[in-house]
Design an enzyme around this catalytic site. Structure first.
Site, PDB file in Angstrom:
ATOM      1  N   ASP A 240      -7.645  -6.313  -1.672  1.00  0.00           N
ATOM      2  CA  ASP A 240      -6.413  -6.129  -0.910  1.00  0.00           C
ATOM      3  C   ASP A 240      -6.615  -6.423   0.567  1.00  0.00           C
ATOM      4  O   ASP A 240      -7.707  -6.204   1.120  1.00  0.00           O
ATOM      5  CB  ASP A 240      -5.895  -4.694  -1.066  1.00  0.00           C
ATOM      6  CG  ASP A 240      -5.465  -4.393  -2.491  1.00  0.00           C
ATOM      7  OD1 ASP A 240      -5.151  -5.355  -3.206  1.00  0.00           O
ATOM      8  OD2 ASP A 240      -5.449  -3.214  -2.870  1.00  0.00           O
ATOM      9  N   LYS A 241      -5.562  -6.877   1.222  1.00  0.00           N
ATOM     10  CA  LYS A 241      -5.630  -7.214   2.642  1.00  0.00           C
ATOM     11  C   LYS A 241      -6.118  -6.041   3.496  1.00  0.00           C
ATOM     12  O   LYS A 241      -6.952  -6.232   4.386  1.00  0.00           O
ATOM     13  CB  LYS A 241      -4.255  -7.694   3.130  1.00  0.00           C
ATOM     14  CG  LYS A 241      -4.233  -8.175   4.558  1.00  0.00           C
ATOM     15  CD  LYS A 241      -2.875  -8.757   4.912  1.00  0.00           C
ATOM     16  CE  LYS A 241      -2.856  -9.285   6.349  1.00  0.00           C
ATOM     17  NZ  LYS A 241      -1.556  -9.889   6.707  1.00  0.00           N
TER      18      LYS A 241
END
Length: 372
Positions: A119-120
């Protein structure tokens, strides 16, 4: 001899047929483009096999000449395997138009893509490669290939929380597989997964009333982030690659094998609970140089800093750059009696000049006329 020739030719044909691969896969394996993009090239009539436009689903056999836009494809390149300690803010996508994508961040001259995603807002270990065959073998949950994370949450961790996380949590219309969960500190825990649902750990925590403050992946199978600072990447060693191929060829020994490094030695517990950028190691190991890799800095990080610096420079240029008199700009902006030295200053700079006991002749002259 003549009697054996028909049999030999038949055997060769059978062998070639066995080695034949679908056209889109053949193109993708050369690193020219993805399979999806290859299908588009085929539909557009830009691909030929031995001078003929192929039919849908046609396979390429050894010795066939494949051209794209009348140019021969290069031979299959040596596979690239990269381990990146991804910083937060980088998106795991090959879509180049997306800001801060992982491909531009690495800046590799070859076409590579991430194996899975992180995930970012998360950071930690992720693999990148140009070997499409290895991706599903690593990601397939049925092979029980471990991925280890250290997580910090917003509330004190209880035994009930650990038990529920380990036994399975209902998210995304399913129940997560049993996993290993251990408490690190009051607010952090370690979890080892063999599956990779979308935002799995964050969703599991949210389902149990916890919010994730920090999430870092510290190990994939036998590879950890030892000696790999945040934001940097390295090539996997030949020993590590060989071990990965061994693990994905026979999943039965995955759990035991994933506890050792490329040299067969037991790996230490990944990243401490404080979530430092790299795992703490014994001083003896550091001094002995046993855990040292040649690492590379993500080019995208430098570009972001440079762009930020350029913005600062432009702001400073704007502050300094009020048009000077005598250069074709608006003379009405100059106050009466203002000389060349003061005409280019903003009102803020002039206010500042009034309060300075400076020896500048320009400022004195301006003050004297003001006082008069």
């Amino acid at each position: 001899m003549s009697q054996n020739q028909p049999q030999n030719s038949t055997d060769n044909a059978d062998q070639n047929q066995a080695k034949a691969v679908r056209l889109n896969k053949f193109i993708s394996d050369t690193g020219f483009c993805s399979r999806r993009e290859a299908d588009k090239l085929i539909d557009q009539g830009r691909v030929t096999i031995n001078g003929q436009e192929p039919e849908m689903g046609m396979k390429v056999q050894p010795g066939d000449e494949v051209l794209v836009d009348d140019r021969p494809l290069r031979a299959k390149e040596k596979p690239i395997y990269i381990a990146l300690n991804k910083p937060t803010g980088i998106t795991c996508t090959t879509e180049r138009h997306i800001k801060d994508n992982i491909v531009d961040f690495i800046g590799h001259r070859k076409r590579i893509f991430p194996i899975g995603r992180l995930d970012k807002p998360s950071d930690g270990l992720i693999f990148l490669t140009n070997d499409g065959d290895i991706v599903n073998k690593i990601l397939r949950a049925g092979n029980s290939h471990e991925k280890e994370y250290v997580v910090r949450v917003d509330k004190p961790i209880t035994q009930e929380f650990l038990d529920k996380m380990a036994s399975g949590v209902a998210i995304l219309d399913t129940v997560t597989l049993p996993c290993k969960v251990t408490k690190e500190t009051t607010y952090s825990f370690r979890i080892v997964l063999t599956q990779g649902l979308n935002r799995q750990i964050r969703r599991m925590c949210e389902a149990l009333g916890y919010d994730v403050f920090k999430l870092r992946r510290v190990r994939i199978m036998n590879i950890s982030i030892d000696g790999l600072p945040n934001g940097k990447w390295r090539y996997l060693t030949d020993a590590e690659i060989a071990e990965i191929h061994s693990l994905i060829s026979d999943s039965s020994g995955t759990e035991e094998a994933s506890q050792v490094d490329g040299k067969g030695k037991s790996i230490k517990k990944a990243t401490d609970a404080k979530l430092f950028d790299s795992r703490q190691q014994d001083a003896a190991e550091r001094n002995g140089g046993k855990i040292q890799y040649k690492t590379y800095k993500g080019k995208g990080e430098f570009n972001r800093k440079r762009r930020s610096g350029e913005q600062e420079d432009s702001r400073s240029d704007e502050r300094r750059g009020s048009p000077r008199p005598g250069r074709g700009n608006k003379p009405s902006h100059n106050k009466p009696g203002q000389g060349k030295s003061g005409g280019g200053r903003s009102s803020r700079d002039n206010d500042f000049s009034r309060g300075r006991n400076s020896g500048s002749s320009g400022i004195k002259k301006w003050k004297s006329k003001k006082d008069a």
